[in-house]
Design an enzyme around this catalytic site. Structure first.
Site, PDB file in Angstrom:
ATOM      1  N   ALA A 161       0.852  -1.187   0.000  1.00 36.60           N
ATOM      2  CA  ALA A 161       0.000   0.000   0.000  1.00 36.60           C
ATOM      3  C   ALA A 161       0.883   1.231   0.000  1.00 36.60           C
ATOM      4  CB  ALA A 161      -0.922   0.008   1.227  1.00 36.60           C
ATOM      5  N   ALA A 162       0.366   2.310  -0.587  1.00 38.84           N
ATOM      6  CA  ALA A 162       1.079   3.588  -0.590  1.00 38.84           C
ATOM      7  C   ALA A 162       0.173   4.643   0.002  1.00 38.84           C
ATOM      8  CB  ALA A 162       1.495   3.976  -2.013  1.00 38.84           C
ATOM      9  N   ALA A 163       0.682   5.394   0.963  1.00 35.55           N
ATOM     10  CA  ALA A 163      -0.102   6.427   1.640  1.00 35.55           C
ATOM     11  C   ALA A 163       0.513   7.790   1.365  1.00 35.55           C
ATOM     12  CB  ALA A 163      -0.163   6.138   3.134  1.00 35.55           C
ATOM     13  N   SER A 164      -0.016   8.801   2.047  1.00 32.73           N
ATOM     14  CA  SER A 164       0.410  10.168   1.767  1.00 32.73           C
ATOM     15  C   SER A 164       1.852  10.419   2.178  1.00 32.73           C
ATOM     16  CB  SER A 164      -0.506  11.156   2.485  1.00 32.73           C
ATOM     17  OG  SER A 164      -0.551  10.879   3.871  1.00 32.73           O
ATOM     18  N   LEU A 165       2.306   9.781   3.256  1.00 37.29           N
ATOM     19  CA  LEU A 165       3.653  10.056   3.763  1.00 37.29           C
ATOM     20  C   LEU A 165       4.653   8.955   3.448  1.00 37.29           C
ATOM     21  CD1 LEU A 165       2.913  11.599   7.277  1.00 37.29           C
ATOM     22  CD2 LEU A 165       2.954  12.696   5.029  1.00 37.29           C
ATOM     23  N   GLY A 166       4.171   7.781   3.097  1.00 36.91           N
ATOM     24  CA  GLY A 166       5.093   6.685   2.855  1.00 36.91           C
ATOM     25  C   GLY A 166       4.397   5.517   2.206  1.00 36.91           C
ATOM     26  N   VAL A 168       4.100   0.927   2.324  1.00 42.32           N
ATOM     27  CA  VAL A 168       4.226  -0.198   3.244  1.00 42.32           C
ATOM     28  C   VAL A 168       4.559  -1.469   2.478  1.00 42.32           C
ATOM     29  CG1 VAL A 168       3.041  -1.598   4.984  1.00 42.32           C
ATOM     30  CG2 VAL A 168       2.586   0.867   4.831  1.00 42.32           C
ATOM     31  N   LYS A 182       7.071   0.268   7.061  1.00 37.43           N
ATOM     32  CA  LYS A 182       6.668   1.549   6.485  1.00 37.43           C
ATOM     33  C   LYS A 182       7.917   2.367   6.166  1.00 37.43           C
ATOM     34  CE  LYS A 182       3.180   3.779   8.351  1.00 37.43           C
ATOM     35  NZ  LYS A 182       2.372   4.693   9.211  1.00 37.43           N
ATOM     36  N   ASP A 315      -6.732  11.235  13.421  1.00 41.66           N
ATOM     37  CA  ASP A 315      -6.897  10.938  11.994  1.00 41.66           C
ATOM     38  C   ASP A 315      -7.448   9.521  11.809  1.00 41.66           C
ATOM     39  OD1 ASP A 315      -6.764  11.317   9.258  1.00 41.66           O
ATOM     40  OD2 ASP A 315      -4.687  10.671   9.099  1.00 41.66           O
TER      41      ASP A 315
END
Length: 629
Positions: A161-166, A168, A182, A315
């Site tokens: 998975a890819a999120a806003s800050l990094g 995984v 992460k 959040d």
């Protein structure tokens, strides 16, 4: 699958050695701190950089707006709306972490965003474009000082998975544990720092320019930026996770274990959690899980965070909450956390009590105590405005209300009067609205306040804090009269709270009753039992019977232990004094009843009273009997 890189990366120059404890590596201080003055010194005068970023922020939205207006003029807006929604997501993704965070918040609000846009914005949670693996693995090696294959037995060749800050990766340690790794995005600190400088400058300009804005915009930006900087420090996130699990340990709540040996500022290694996102209702149902119950768990956990310990998740979007297959709710991201001070927590509960009591004078003062209003603010015009706002809400049952409707009504009053929104309150609202948005997605009829009320009830009945004892007194007494219905309602709701420790609460209640702080209740108890209505003690006994029935409905209630507890406190001087007062009042009532019965019996033995044919007046004895009775 084996690791795909074997390059040995040297430790970063200048990196200090970190202490290692029995529990693994753990830093003593956060690696990153938000400093607005430092950012101002860094970017002030660099107009080329700042204006270029402003142009990047404004231009895409202007283009989208022109496209939407053009399609509307041509009458094809509805037909092209899917493309508009996709373009909005693309813009937010391209603009970086700050814009992505805004989009993530909107993705949890089905009552604010149309389903089509909601579906696109939801992709911002974990469907963001990843950065290349070579950069990610090089960063892992640089941070941990060892080749990837020496750290992990296996690691996925692509991010899960890819999120806003990094992003995984799924991996296995050489000891066999399945973990999530992460890795932070490259150049993240520089990008966010520039955005925060621009946003803070805009907030300061708006505050100076528009007098109608009374909220502390700069303070809100600083609070958000502080949390964002903490979120970029993965060691801080690890500490947050451990503190969260320690405070909110519960059979229905779970948080992953942190592997400190493999965690640094830009790399976080934690236990892998198998679960389902709360927005995937079909999968939750297929797994035999109750989505509504999971949300109720989340609501109660949020209330504990806000009103009990003050350390809360700021959040809670769907990507951060997982339904585990064993029925537990797992929190998996602890980057953005915040705190609320004890006087603020008690102030919020007091405000709830004053709202229930319709005491709008006290409610207005609560806003002063909670720092929404200056102490010298004239509350005279604000009090009727608050009454007007909450009149409709109070006309409904708690089950009919939702948090969003109340905040919407209140926002108008805050705009018209000199309210300012404290930074901590902005994060609380965001957290609760986000959670309610997830709940509405699972069940359109879900009402957060309906689920929250049992928790508030059990806190009022069991918390020994002086502030809440006073709130309980205000709730139960009205101009010296005891409100039995309020006590019954509180107890009924508290018993329904899964965290309600009935036996422990009864012990606390009895201990409080015969303590110095419970003197006010003992003073009123005799009158409560014998003067509740014209029926006297009989009516008080009926209320006690109903309370006993409510207690008996709880499987944890053990009458024998309660009797043993009463026997234990019976030796206290306060208990003996109360017993003497109750016995005295009971004897007085008994004597009065005996006298009345005797007089009525004598009356029946006498011949019928003669009546004056013209006046029909009874004998004086009859009037005396009536007066005594």
């Amino acid at each position: 699958m084996g690791a795909t890189r074997s390059t040995v990366a040297a430790t970063q120059p200048g990196r200090a050695e970190q202490p290692v404890t029995a529990g693994g590596w753990q830093p003593s201080q956060p690696a990153l701190r938000y400093d607005p003055e430092q950012l101002a010194r860094q970017y002030r005068g660099r107009w080329d950089l700042v204006l270029r970023r402003l142009f990047q922020l404004i231009t895409p939205f202007l283009g989208l707006l022109i496209w939407v207006l053009w399609d509307r003029w041509r009458g094809v807006e509805l037909q092209n709306r899917p493309q508009h929604a996709a373009r909005l997501r693309e813009i937010l993704t391209q603009l970086g972490p700050t814009a992505i965070k805004i989009g993530q918040a909107l993705s949890t609000r089905p009552d604010l965003v149309s389903p089509l846009f909601l579906e696109e914005l939801a992709k911002l949670q974990d469907e963001l474009p990843p950065f290349d693996n070579a950069t990610a693995f090089a960063l892992i090696e640089s941070e941990l000082g060892r080749p990837v294959e020496q750290i992990f037995r296996e690691i996925s060749p692509e991010p899960i998975a890819a999120a806003s800050l990094g992003q995984v990766y799924q991996a296995y340690l050489h000891t066999g544990e399945k973990v999530a790794v992460k890795v932070q995005r490259p150049d993240l600190i520089e990008r966010i720092s520039l955005d925060m400088y621009i946003v803070r400058s805009l907030a300061a300009w708006a505050k100076r320019t528009f007098r109608r804005i009374r909220s502390d915009l700069v303070g809100i930006v600083d609070e958000f930026a502080s949390r964002l900087y903490e979120e970029m420090d993965y060691t801080q996130e690890g500490r947050n996770a451990e503190r969260f699990l320690e405070l909110y340990r519960h059979p229905s709540i779970y948080a992953p274990k942190i592997y400190w040996e493999y965690t640094r500022t830009k790399v976080l290694t934690m236990e892998w959690i198998d679960g389902i996102k709360l927005t995937q209702l079909d999968k939750i149902t297929a797994a035999g899980l109750d989505g509504r119950h999971l949300i109720e768990i989340g609501v109660n956990c949020s209330l504990k965070q806000l009103l009990e310990h003050g350390f809360f998740h700021a959040d809670p979007h769907p990507g951060n909450l997982l339904a585990m297959y064993d029925g537990r709710l797992a929190y998996i991201d602890f980057g953005m956390m915040s705190t609320i001070q004890p006087h603020q927590r008690y102030g919020l509960i007091k405000a709830i009590v004053h709202l229930v009591n319709r005491d709008f004078v006290a409610l207005a003062q609560d806003y002063v105590d909670l720092e929404f209003l200056d102490p010298d603010t004239d509350l005279t015009p604000i009090i009727p405005a608050l009454e007007a706002v909450f009149a409709e809400a109070l006309g409904s049952s708690v089950a009919e209300l939702n948090f969003k409707s109340i905040t919407d009504r209140l926002s108008g009053v805050m705009y018209d009067f000199p309210f300012r929104v404290p930074a901590y309150y902005a994060l609380i609202i965001r957290s609760l609205l986000t959670l309610e948005g997830i709940a509405i997605g699972l069940d359109p009829n879900f009402k957060v306040l309906s689920v929250a009320y049992p928790y508030v009830a059990q806190r009022l009945l069991t918390d020994p804090a002086p502030e809440l004892r006073e709130s309980l007194r205000e709730l139960l007494f009205n101009q010296g009269q005891f409100r039995w219905n309020r006590l019954e309602n509180l107890l009924r709701n508290a018993v329904n709270s899964e965290d309600f420790d009935l036996q422990g609460s009864l012990e606390k209640a009895i201990d409080f009753l015969f303590s110095e702080r419970g003197a006010f209740l003992r003073e009123h108890l005799v009158d409560i039992l014998f003067s509740s209505s014209g029926n006297g003690a009989a009516d008080g006994l009926a209320h006690l019977q109903r309370l006993w029935a409510i207690l008996s409905s709880n499987p944890a209630f053990q009458p024998l232990q309660l009797l043993l507890l009463v026997a234990k406190v019976a030796t206290r001087p306060e208990a003996q004094q109360l017993g003497q007062q109750l016995a005295s009042r009971w004897l007085q009532r008994l004597a009065a009843r005996l006298i009345r019965d005797l007089l009525l019996a004598e009356e029946e033995k006498e011949p019928p009273a003669s009546l004056d044919g013209r006046t029909g007046s009874p004998k004086p004895a009859t009037r005396l009997s009536a007066s005594v009775a």
